[in-house]
Design an enzyme around this catalytic site. Structure first.
Site, PDB file in Angstrom:
ATOM      1  N   GLU A  98       2.915 -12.699   5.196  1.00 51.11           N
ATOM      2  CA  GLU A  98       1.915 -13.049   6.206  1.00 51.11           C
ATOM      3  C   GLU A  98       0.522 -13.051   5.591  1.00 51.11           C
ATOM      4  O   GLU A  98       0.208 -12.206   4.749  1.00 51.11           O
ATOM      5  CB  GLU A  98       1.923 -12.009   7.336  1.00 51.11           C
ATOM      6  CG  GLU A  98       3.178 -12.023   8.168  1.00 51.11           C
ATOM      7  CD  GLU A  98       3.193 -10.882   9.182  1.00 51.11           C
ATOM      8  OE1 GLU A  98       2.137 -10.254   9.408  1.00 51.11           O
ATOM      9  OE2 GLU A  98       4.268 -10.626   9.749  1.00 51.11           O
ATOM     10  N   CYS A 118       6.861  -3.159   0.511  1.00 52.94           N
ATOM     11  CA  CYS A 118       5.944  -2.166  -0.044  1.00 52.94           C
ATOM     12  C   CYS A 118       6.695  -0.859  -0.241  1.00 52.94           C
ATOM     13  O   CYS A 118       7.492  -0.465   0.607  1.00 52.94           O
ATOM     14  CB  CYS A 118       4.772  -1.953   0.913  1.00 52.94           C
ATOM     15  SG  CYS A 118       3.559  -0.778   0.295  1.00 52.94           S
ATOM     16  N   CYS A 125       4.038   1.367   9.619  1.00 54.90           N
ATOM     17  CA  CYS A 125       3.830   0.009   9.121  1.00 54.90           C
ATOM     18  C   CYS A 125       5.157  -0.726   8.968  1.00 54.90           C
ATOM     19  O   CYS A 125       6.094  -0.219   8.355  1.00 54.90           O
ATOM     20  CB  CYS A 125       3.118   0.080   7.776  1.00 54.90           C
ATOM     21  SG  CYS A 125       3.043  -1.493   6.922  1.00 54.90           S
ATOM     22  N   GLY A 165       1.733  -4.857   1.286  1.00 53.94           N
ATOM     23  CA  GLY A 165       1.717  -4.355  -0.091  1.00 53.94           C
ATOM     24  C   GLY A 165       0.562  -3.423  -0.367  1.00 53.94           C
ATOM     25  O   GLY A 165      -0.432  -3.400   0.364  1.00 53.94           O
ATOM     26  N   GLU A 166       0.721  -2.608  -1.412  1.00 53.47           N
ATOM     27  CA  GLU A 166      -0.351  -1.720  -1.875  1.00 53.47           C
ATOM     28  C   GLU A 166      -0.994  -2.407  -3.092  1.00 53.47           C
ATOM     29  O   GLU A 166      -0.380  -2.508  -4.158  1.00 53.47           O
ATOM     30  CB  GLU A 166       0.254  -0.346  -2.243  1.00 53.47           C
ATOM     31  CG  GLU A 166      -0.579   0.517  -3.165  1.00 53.47           C
ATOM     32  CD  GLU A 166      -1.988   0.814  -2.674  1.00 53.47           C
ATOM     33  OE1 GLU A 166      -2.135   1.339  -1.566  1.00 53.47           O
ATOM     34  OE2 GLU A 166      -2.939   0.522  -3.435  1.00 53.47           O
ATOM     35  N   SER A 221      -7.245   4.316   2.730  1.00 53.27           N
ATOM     36  CA  SER A 221      -6.497   4.530   3.973  1.00 53.27           C
ATOM     37  C   SER A 221      -6.131   5.998   4.059  1.00 53.27           C
ATOM     38  O   SER A 221      -5.081   6.417   3.572  1.00 53.27           O
ATOM     39  CB  SER A 221      -5.232   3.664   3.981  1.00 53.27           C
ATOM     40  OG  SER A 221      -5.582   2.316   3.869  1.00 53.27           O
ATOM     41  N   LEU A 222      -6.981   6.759   4.676  1.00 55.96           N
ATOM     42  CA  LEU A 222      -6.784   8.213   4.723  1.00 55.96           C
ATOM     43  C   LEU A 222      -5.750   8.578   5.801  1.00 55.96           C
ATOM     44  O   LEU A 222      -4.758   9.232   5.523  1.00 55.96           O
ATOM     45  CB  LEU A 222      -8.137   8.883   5.007  1.00 55.96           C
ATOM     46  CG  LEU A 222      -8.130  10.379   5.251  1.00 55.96           C
ATOM     47  CD1 LEU A 222      -7.591  11.135   4.049  1.00 55.96           C
ATOM     48  CD2 LEU A 222      -9.528  10.896   5.588  1.00 55.96           C
ATOM     49  N   HIS A 223      -6.024   8.189   7.000  1.00 57.99           N
ATOM     50  CA  HIS A 223      -5.116   8.318   8.155  1.00 57.99           C
ATOM     51  C   HIS A 223      -4.819   9.736   8.629  1.00 57.99           C
ATOM     52  O   HIS A 223      -4.548   9.923   9.808  1.00 57.99           O
ATOM     53  CB  HIS A 223      -3.807   7.557   7.931  1.00 57.99           C
ATOM     54  CG  HIS A 223      -4.009   6.094   7.669  1.00 57.99           C
ATOM     55  ND1 HIS A 223      -5.018   5.369   8.261  1.00 57.99           N
ATOM     56  CD2 HIS A 223      -3.361   5.222   6.858  1.00 57.99           C
ATOM     57  CE1 HIS A 223      -4.977   4.118   7.837  1.00 57.99           C
ATOM     58  NE2 HIS A 223      -3.992   4.005   6.982  1.00 57.99           N
ATOM     59  N   CYS A 340       0.610  -5.425  11.123  1.00 59.23           N
ATOM     60  CA  CYS A 340       0.921  -6.012   9.839  1.00 59.23           C
ATOM     61  C   CYS A 340       2.421  -6.064   9.552  1.00 59.23           C
ATOM     62  O   CYS A 340       3.112  -5.080   9.645  1.00 59.23           O
ATOM     63  CB  CYS A 340       0.203  -5.163   8.812  1.00 59.23           C
ATOM     64  SG  CYS A 340       0.452  -5.697   7.185  1.00 59.23           S
TER      65      CYS A 340
HETATM   66  S1  SF4 Z   1       0.323   0.416   5.303  1.00 62.35           S
HETATM   67 FE1  SF4 Z   1      -0.018  -0.679   3.377  1.00 62.35          FE
HETATM   68  S2  SF4 Z   1       0.576   0.799   1.797  1.00 62.35           S
HETATM   69 FE2  SF4 Z   1       1.485   1.526   3.703  1.00 62.35          FE
HETATM   70  S3  SF4 Z   1       3.557   0.644   3.747  1.00 62.35           S
HETATM   71 FE3  SF4 Z   1       2.196  -0.742   4.875  1.00 62.35          FE
HETATM   72  S4  SF4 Z   1       1.600  -2.249   3.352  1.00 62.35           S
HETATM   73 FE4  SF4 Z   1       2.370  -0.466   2.224  1.00 62.35          FE
END
Ligand code: SF4
Length: 355
Positions: A98, A118, A125, A165-166, A221-223, A340
């Site tokens: 995407e 990922c 996610c 993805g990271e 991305s702390l979260h 996402c």
């Molecule tokens: S939030 Fe980002 S790092 Fe975490 S699994 Fe989803 S795509 Fe991967």
């Protein structure tokens, strides 16, 4: 003749020096590389037929081993809410990804995917649900921009590496794509208009600080500011602990000329507690960082819930009172299921043979 199994190399995998070498190897003067780049970037070519003013024999030789665009457009959904557009694209080996175009009055921002799946496995996610299938190449990352440009009829002004993805787990391809996107012969998108988001890959943060790309914006991305809860939300946190990530960010902070942004997903009763607020504020003060609060977007099969609007406002006000600049951000295009990776995951599952 090319063996059928060999995929074509995306032309956007190559920087200008590599395009020049390619032109010369195909019997053309090196200046053909700039002409080719003009078609690839300013004109957003997606098909060999788009390279219309190149000598025909050159275009034919290029088509032998190289792809003008390695992705094909499967579908798109336009948000009625904010006009953002979500594109579903297919790679030449049959995977789906995407890409999102986010439109504001002055910006045309593309949210890029960098991997298929990922391995970070974040619980909230959809992209992390089935692990990492493969990295995207530099060309596959840049080809997403060409499709958006081509389809939406306008140049892209900003890039955010925040899709599937990271980015720092696919380091080489991501850095090369940033350099090409930034180059005057390619998309010419200023470093200040490029954002890279990471869940905290410590070696990648250190390497990135030494790349001379100090004007790009880094988002962490702390979260959750709690090691145990963060490890539950982001399993990769067991490999790179929160303390180590914050240390790496602190050590490299002066190399990133811009303030680091903390991305923080607000999840009811898990990351929205008063104790979270205090710890988050302390980390932000250490790093002189600002915060983007993202109210949780529900994902199929995941049990987390979004806090009430009152709770979200109270959390924001609390951070501001602690001296932390805080913005609440809702995902673009909520009406097009923008959490996402959900569209792509459904498509990957559909395309698999039934068991
Ligand atoms: S939030 Fe980002 S790092 Fe975490 S699994 Fe989803 S795509 Fe991967």
């Amino acid at each position: 003749m090319r063996p059928l199994s060999l995929p074509r190399v995306p032309l956007r995998d190559l920087d200008l020096g590599e395009l020049e070498k390619l032109a010369v190897s195909l019997g053309e003067p090196s200046y053909r590389a700039r002409q080719l780049a003009g078609w690839l970037y300013a004109n957003a070519a997606v098909d060999p037929a788009d390279l219309s003013n190149l000598p025909k024999p050159f275009a034919e030789k290029l088509a032998g081993n190289h792809a003008v665009n390695s992705l094909s457009l499967v579908s798109k959904i336009i948000s009625e809410h904010d006009r953002s557009i979500k594109y579903l694209l297919r790679t030449s080996d049959g995977h789906f990804l995407e890409t999102v175009l986010i439109l504001t009055r002055s910006r045309r921002t593309v949210c890029l995917s960098t991997q298929i799946g990922c391995k970070m496995g974040c619980r909230f996610c959809a992209s992390g649900k089935e692990g990492l299938l493969r990295h995207l190449s530099c060309g596959e990352i840049l080809d997403q921009i060409a499709w958006v440009q081509r389809d939406s009829g306008g140049p892209v002004t900003n890039l955010v590496y925040m899709g599937m993805g990271e980015p720092l787990d696919n380091y080489e391809a991501v850095i090369k794509s940033i350099r090409i996107a930034n180059a005057p012969w390619a998309y010419e998108i200023g470093q200040r208009r490029i954002t890279v988001s990471t869940v905290g890959v410590v070696p990648g943060i250190r390497r990135l600080a030494g790349e001379g790309l100090g004007q790009i914006k880094l988002c962490f991305s702390l979260h959750s500011p709690d090691q145990e809860i963060r490890s539950r939300l982001i399993p990769s946190n067991r490999k790179y602990s929160l303390d180590d990530i914050v240390k790496a960010l602190r050590e490299t902070r002066e190399k990133f000329k811009r303030r680091i942004t903390m991305e923080y997903i607000l999840i009811r009763d898990l990351t929205d507690r008063d104790s979270d607020l205090k710890k988050l504020a302390a980390i932000c003060r250490t790093l002189d960082a600002k915060v983007n609060l993202i109210p949780y977007n529900c994902v199929e099969d995941v049990e987390y819930r979004r806090p009430s609007p009152e709770k979200i406002a109270a959390f924001q006000n609390g951070l501001e009172r602690e001296g932390v600049r805080t913005t609440v951000r809702y995902s673009a295009g909520q009406d097009i299921s923008a959490a996402c990776g959900q569209l792509r995951l459904a498509e990957e599952r559909k395309s698999r043979p039934a068991k």
